[in-house]
Design a protein around this motif. Structure first.
Motif, PDB file in Angstrom:
ATOM      1  N   ILE A 235       0.710  -1.098   0.201  1.00 50.79           N
ATOM      2  CA  ILE A 235       0.129   0.062   0.075  1.00 50.79           C
ATOM      3  C   ILE A 235       1.035   1.504  -0.082  1.00 50.79           C
ATOM      4  O   ILE A 235       0.745   1.937  -0.469  1.00 50.79           O
ATOM      5  N   PHE A 236       2.491   0.821   0.901  1.00 54.17           N
ATOM      6  CA  PHE A 236       2.733   2.290   1.184  1.00 54.17           C
ATOM      7  C   PHE A 236       3.282   2.400  -0.645  1.00 54.17           C
ATOM      8  O   PHE A 236       3.046   4.355  -0.746  1.00 54.17           O
ATOM      9  N   LEU A 237       4.176   1.720  -1.110  1.00 53.00           N
ATOM     10  CA  LEU A 237       4.911   1.662  -2.537  1.00 53.00           C
ATOM     11  C   LEU A 237       3.622   1.603  -3.733  1.00 53.00           C
ATOM     12  O   LEU A 237       3.448   3.587  -4.401  1.00 53.00           O
ATOM     13  N   ARG A 238       2.863   1.790  -3.324  1.00 56.21           N
ATOM     14  CA  ARG A 238       0.920   2.424  -4.428  1.00 56.21           C
ATOM     15  C   ARG A 238       0.929   2.982  -4.699  1.00 56.21           C
ATOM     16  O   ARG A 238       0.501   4.063  -5.843  1.00 56.21           O
ATOM     17  N   LYS A 239       0.758   4.109  -2.976  1.00 54.96           N
ATOM     18  CA  LYS A 239      -0.069   5.395  -2.797  1.00 54.96           C
ATOM     19  C   LYS A 239       1.982   6.756  -3.160  1.00 54.96           C
ATOM     20  O   LYS A 239       1.050   7.476  -4.012  1.00 54.96           O
ATOM     21  N   ARG A 240       2.624   5.702  -3.276  1.00 53.31           N
ATOM     22  CA  ARG A 240       4.034   6.531  -3.933  1.00 53.31           C
ATOM     23  C   ARG A 240       4.067   6.610  -5.089  1.00 53.31           C
ATOM     24  O   ARG A 240       5.166   7.609  -5.902  1.00 53.31           O
ATOM     25  N   GLU A 241       3.929   6.399  -6.138  1.00 52.17           N
ATOM     26  CA  GLU A 241       4.137   5.408  -6.660  1.00 52.17           C
ATOM     27  C   GLU A 241       4.086   6.872  -7.868  1.00 52.17           C
ATOM     28  O   GLU A 241       4.351   7.238  -8.689  1.00 52.17           O
ATOM     29  N   TYR A 242       3.010   7.334  -8.119  1.00 49.20           N
ATOM     30  CA  TYR A 242       2.493   9.086  -8.863  1.00 49.20           C
ATOM     31  C   TYR A 242       3.713  10.748  -8.330  1.00 49.20           C
ATOM     32  O   TYR A 242       4.227  10.300  -9.452  1.00 49.20           O
ATOM     33  N   VAL A 243       3.836  10.311  -7.295  1.00 45.43           N
ATOM     34  CA  VAL A 243       5.014  11.300  -6.685  1.00 45.43           C
ATOM     35  C   VAL A 243       6.182  11.038  -7.712  1.00 45.43           C
ATOM     36  O   VAL A 243       6.810  11.204  -7.632  1.00 45.43           O
TER      37      VAL A 243
END
Length: 391
Positions: A168-176
């Motif tokens: 979840i952590f990495l999925r949320k940071r993917e865009y930035v």
């Protein structure tokens, strides 16, 4: 209206370093961007610089590790495109970059959108502007590609007492992490026709490096905000910013329209006498971020009905193109809430029957998906205020 009252009465002084700033959240209706451009054009003859700025992050090393840091960039008054790389974003890119950087969505009690996209961006811009330099410097490393490492970033998250599962952590940071990893050097003259340097002797010796230092021993400045007398809650919130324990050091905020007891009716009367205007409903239902969660469920459903009818008529704009999958489309807000809202069960957090998700509207409450459904409105029927952004 406030801007032109100040300009017409010769209350702004270019030589003092006065400047006009518009913060683009990238979530405005296209008509807002046209209106800002018209304001910039109309204000040009007064000689006071007018800039559009946007939040962005950049990648750099801190304590031996690569990380993303917040800053801003200057943009011109035309939409960003391959032919105009310095144009403003309007597909929600800036808004989503913020949510991806923080890992959660704003809500009534924690309006990170206002804080980071407006207040902090303006403050960062003024630190550069009041240093009286010809432009802003490059930020970020000089590598050709981003250098963020998934394992190192997640380890830092755990070391900071974070508990979000790795996927979840990495999925949320993917865009930035896919956004530009540096801010280029930018010159004020490239973004404001007729720009000239200024020299205010009160600013001498109040810089550290290339930035102004704020506070009693540094730079103090006045910020004018166009809130009205019939918005007492918003006015009080901004007045609280003048308390040094709540606001920004060195900032003094004034609201002349409220001091003159002017209301929405007065503002509408002012624009009725002009040859141009913001071509959106005078009740402000489509102004600011189109589907802002503070507008309330009834307003949001009315907005959705209006925007859906526009889509059925083609929903395309000669200058901006289709509005689908932009912040003028409910689908975009739904996607952001799904992507960046908190699913407490998926995170392995203790939950109650009434609290399993945290989104734009708070704990397990109304959601953007409910706007397009027959869900009961309950406490979200009415807006918090007609608008509760106070900046």
């Amino acid at each position: 209206m406030l801007l032109f009252v100040l300009l017409e009465n010769d209350l702004l002084d270019r030589e003092r370093g006065d400047v006009i700033v518009f913060n683009n959240t990238s979530a405005e209706h296209p008509a807002t961007y046209r209106f800002v451009r018209d304001c910039m054009t109309a204000a040009r003859r007064y000689g006071v610089p007018f800039y559009q700025v946007e939040f962005q992050t950049y990648e750099d090393a801190r304590r031996g590790e690569w990380t993303r840091l917040p800053t801003y960039r200057l943009v011109n008054a035309m939409p960003k495109s391959d032919a105009n790389p310095d144009g403003f974003h309007w597909h929600g890119e800036v808004f989503e970059e913020l949510l991806s950087w923080t890992g959660y969505v704003p809500n009534q009690f924690n309006r990170i959108c206002t804080r980071h996209l407006k207040l902090d961006v303006t403050r960062a811009f003024l630190k550069d502007w009041l240093a009286a330099k010809p432009g802003i410097s490059r930020l970020g490393h000089y590598g050709d590609t981003p250098r963020m490492d998934d394992d190192a970033a997640y380890k830092r998250h755990l070391n900071s007492q974070g508990g979000v599962p790795r996927d979840i952590f990495l999925r949320k940071r993917e865009y930035v992490w896919q956004r530009p990893h540096f801010r280029p050097e930018q010159r004020y003259a490239d973004f404001c026709p007729g720009w000239q340097t200024f020299h205010n002797p009160f600013l001498d010796g109040k810089t550290l490096g290339d930035q102004a230092v704020f506070g009693k021993r540094g730079v103090e400045y006045v910020a004018f905000i166009g809130l009205r007398d019939d918005e007492p809650h918003r006015v009080q919130r901004v007045r609280d910013r003048n308390d040094s324990t709540k606001g920004y050091e060195g900032e003094h905020v004034y609201m002349p329209l409220a001091d003159m007891s002017l209301t929405r009716e007065d503002v509408n009367d002012f624009w009725d006498r002009q040859t141009w205007d913001l071509s959106l409903p005078k009740d402000a239902s489509l102004s600011n971020c189109v589907y802002c969660f503070l507008k309330g469920a009834v307003n949001l459903r009315d907005i959705h009905t209006r925007m859906t009818k526009e889509a059925e008529l083609g929903n395309a704009d000669d200058e901006f193109g289709p509005l689908a999958e932009t912040p003028s489309d409910l689908t975009w807000w739904n996607r952001l809430e799904t992507t960046y809202g908190r699913d407490l069960k998926a995170e392995g957090r203790p939950t109650r029957a009434d609290v399993t998700h945290i989104g734009f509207f708070g704990n397990n409450r109304f959601s953007y998906d409910d706007v397009d459904s027959g869900a009961e409105l309950g406490e979200f029927a009415e807006s918090i205020l007609p608008c509760d952004c106070t900046e």
